[in-house]
Motif scaffolding. Sequence first.
Motif, PDB file in Angstrom:
ATOM      1  N   MET A 119       0.658  -1.098  -0.030  1.00 47.64           N
ATOM      2  CA  MET A 119       0.061  -0.009  -0.102  1.00 47.64           C
ATOM      3  C   MET A 119       0.812   1.141   0.124  1.00 47.64           C
ATOM      4  SD  MET A 119      -3.388  -1.020   2.099  1.00 47.64           S
ATOM      5  CE  MET A 119      -4.243   0.366   1.419  1.00 47.64           C
ATOM      6  N   GLN A 144       1.798   1.696  -3.446  1.00 48.81           N
ATOM      7  CA  GLN A 144       0.710   2.141  -4.339  1.00 48.81           C
ATOM      8  C   GLN A 144       0.080   3.455  -4.103  1.00 48.81           C
ATOM      9  OE1 GLN A 144      -2.149  -1.001  -4.166  1.00 48.81           O
ATOM     10  NE2 GLN A 144      -0.682  -2.610  -4.770  1.00 48.81           N
ATOM     11  N   GLU A 145       0.134   3.762  -2.766  1.00 54.23           N
ATOM     12  CA  GLU A 145      -0.922   4.822  -2.553  1.00 54.23           C
ATOM     13  C   GLU A 145       0.113   5.872  -1.883  1.00 54.23           C
ATOM     14  OE1 GLU A 145      -4.368   4.635  -2.741  1.00 54.23           O
ATOM     15  OE2 GLU A 145      -4.481   2.317  -3.202  1.00 54.23           O
ATOM     16  N   VAL A 200      -1.476   6.449   3.420  1.00 55.67           N
ATOM     17  CA  VAL A 200      -2.501   5.289   3.621  1.00 55.67           C
ATOM     18  C   VAL A 200      -2.761   5.385   5.253  1.00 55.67           C
ATOM     19  CG1 VAL A 200      -2.308   4.027   1.836  1.00 55.67           C
ATOM     20  CG2 VAL A 200      -0.994   3.736   3.315  1.00 55.67           C
ATOM     21  N   GLU A 241       1.743  10.783  -5.713  1.00 54.56           N
ATOM     22  CA  GLU A 241       1.234  10.302  -7.084  1.00 54.56           C
ATOM     23  C   GLU A 241       0.627  11.714  -7.921  1.00 54.56           C
ATOM     24  OE1 GLU A 241       0.495   6.964  -7.933  1.00 54.56           O
ATOM     25  OE2 GLU A 241       2.161   6.787  -6.402  1.00 54.56           O
TER      26      GLU A 241
END
Lengths: 192, 192, 192, 192
Positions: A26, A29-30, A34, B113
């Motif tokens: 995570m 990905q984030e 998170v 991101e």
Amino acid sequence: MSGKPNELRADARRNRERVLRTAQQMFAQEGLNVSLDEIARRAGVGPGTVHRHFPAKEALYLAVATDMLQQLVDEAERLAAGDDPAALFTLLSRMMAAGAENAAVKSALAAAEFDLRTAAPDLAADLARHVEGLLGRAHAAGTVRTDATTDEVMALVAGAFAAIRHAGAETSRRRSAHLAGIILDGLRPVAR
Amino acid sequence: MSGKPNELRADARRNRERVLRTAQQMFAQEGLNVSLDEIARRAGVGPGTVHRHFPAKEALYLAVATDMLQQLVDEAERLAAGDDPAALFTLLSRMMAAGAENAAVKSALAAAEFDLRTAAPDLAADLARHVEGLLGRAHAAGTVRTDATTDEVMALVAGAFAAIRHAGAETSRRRSAHLAGIILDGLRPVAR
Amino acid sequence: MSGKPNELRADARRNRERVLRTAQQMFAQEGLNVSLDEIARRAGVGPGTVHRHFPAKEALYLAVATDMLQQLVDEAERLAAGDDPAALFTLLSRMMAAGAENAAVKSALAAAEFDLRTAAPDLAADLARHVEGLLGRAHAAGTVRTDATTDEVMALVAGAFAAIRHAGAETSRRRSAHLAGIILDGLRPVAR
Amino acid sequence: MSGKPNELRADARRNRERVLRTAQQMFAQEGLNVSLDEIARRAGVGPGTVHRHFPAKEALYLAVATDMLQQLVDEAERLAAGDDPAALFTLLSRMMAAGAENAAVKSALAAAEFDLRTAAPDLAADLARHVEGLLGRAHAAGTVRTDATTDEVMALVAGAFAAIRHAGAETSRRRSAHLAGIILDGLRPVAR
DNA sequence: GATGAATGAGACTTCATTCAT
DNA sequence: AATGAATGAAGTCTCATTCAT
């Protein structure tokens, strides 16, 4: 009352592992923002369980980062044990290739001012020591420019991570290798 | 009710500018998680004022990032207007050198991101176009390896940012230049 | 499957006792908010063991309070069995003096709306009955003001606890006795 | 840009006041463990508003306690300004009477190891100073036993709070006064 | 029976955003 | 237009209780 006191119960270790893996994914990905609740939910445990294994969020950062670093140190150790003069390039290639997925985590950690050199100084020092050894061997073999220091090599690895990452998530393995290759080429003797 | 409706009052523009500069500094120093209240406080305005100029936090990210990118585009434009075959290296050097402070922000944005190519496609495209032009000129002059694409060059710039950043805040200008040099050397023709 | 089903195994009783003593001390030192885990830790048992003996935290409160009250009832019983007309004052003095350590727990329990008269009505009634008997004897002997009721005497004991507690932990035994004396003096006949 | 910078906006002060009053009532009714969220709900504000005025729970404790203490200090000041030799008894009676409702808060605070003498030393010192003055005056007038110290008098007030509280919530004002009277009688000269 | 890991509701606190002044 | 108080969702962490070992 049995077993070594230092070993976790089977279910505890399983949970710890699950949380760690989930967090790693995570974070990549984030990003680091998170929530622990979300990590707990995806790992299939309660928030309290996360807290038992990692008392604060920083402890989880540290565990994820340490885990990543450990793998690199292991690889470095293996290479240092051999006698391939090109081992330095092999290690660097491996670090960059392996970093394909983890670069996101590393970048996220760096952005959060979380420095592995401070958080896990032993591991970082181990890695630096191995790189230094391989670099010396490469210098002796004349396969690397003489003005490159250990710190610079480490920094270039970080740079390669970032370059690969910047090239985009959809970047193929071959393209990643090409980018890494360019950076490694910069390290070769400048006699041209 | 006077002047062009699109123009801000003098004090309003001053405030906008102050908030933007403060945000840029704080993002670089503390990461993207600094609170808007803190930015407002240091900029000497109320939190409501921040919100008036940047309706959401992402708008502030965007403004900061755009501002940084704009400077690079300006530099690229200047170099594209000339005819120096080494202009590509000049641009890249400038980008890497100038990125010392901004690298932190870029890295933070990347970790969140936040992709400039999506957020400010026009500017990013401008920059890419200029790099492409300079790269073509360099190819023609034979000063750069033929297998290097525009995207890769852009990625390497990002990599150089990260490498410099990883080397540490205390890194001298000379050491930064050395790191950038190694990466640029990797771009030269491979004839060896 | 041997012995009376109502009796605990030796180790179980030892554990129960340890938890109870530890809880009493910690409630007095830290207030009622200490965690059961902490109590378990200091008692040298697992949290599950605490729960086996005291299924909910309130059960532990009740056990601690009951234990304290039982000691007073025993004392009262002894004095009621004798025929000293000043027995009331003796009992009250003992209660006040003995309350030094326990006052903290009582106060904490009171603050938590935990009323012994509700939680352990039998014991409380026993104590009140004994005080009533001794008060009647004192009235007959003319050693106490005639307008003092049993409830008031009980309330004054609570007051003495609080006064001693308020005077501070470092208060000497003599100073505590002095405070208790003042309150007891207020109970004497008002003939002045 | 108008008004004294030290003064809160009208709505802010209104909210602060509301939170403070609500907290006072709830601490008295439910003990110190009531949640800030619940206090916010009953005060009709958001949890963030509570936090703005009282950054941590302790700050709310402190504010409630300080508020109570301030009222007593004001009363003491008024009495010290007069020349009634019985002023000491008047003050103590007022303290006890006024404590009917607040004793719960005081007891709760005491149980939480929250000592006003530490938290608001100035106010506590003020109160002690006034009591000392009135006590001296009473000593001179021969209306109080000579061996009673200021600290003891303060402790007895705490004791009276506790006694009244112990007598139960349903206790009438007259019965409270009677209890207080007994304790005050203990302070009179012992010549009997 | 004892242990200690897991649970999950809920505590305190933060902060992006809204809105009254 | 600027201010700064209010909002309330969400975050991290705690802990009474449950349950597998």
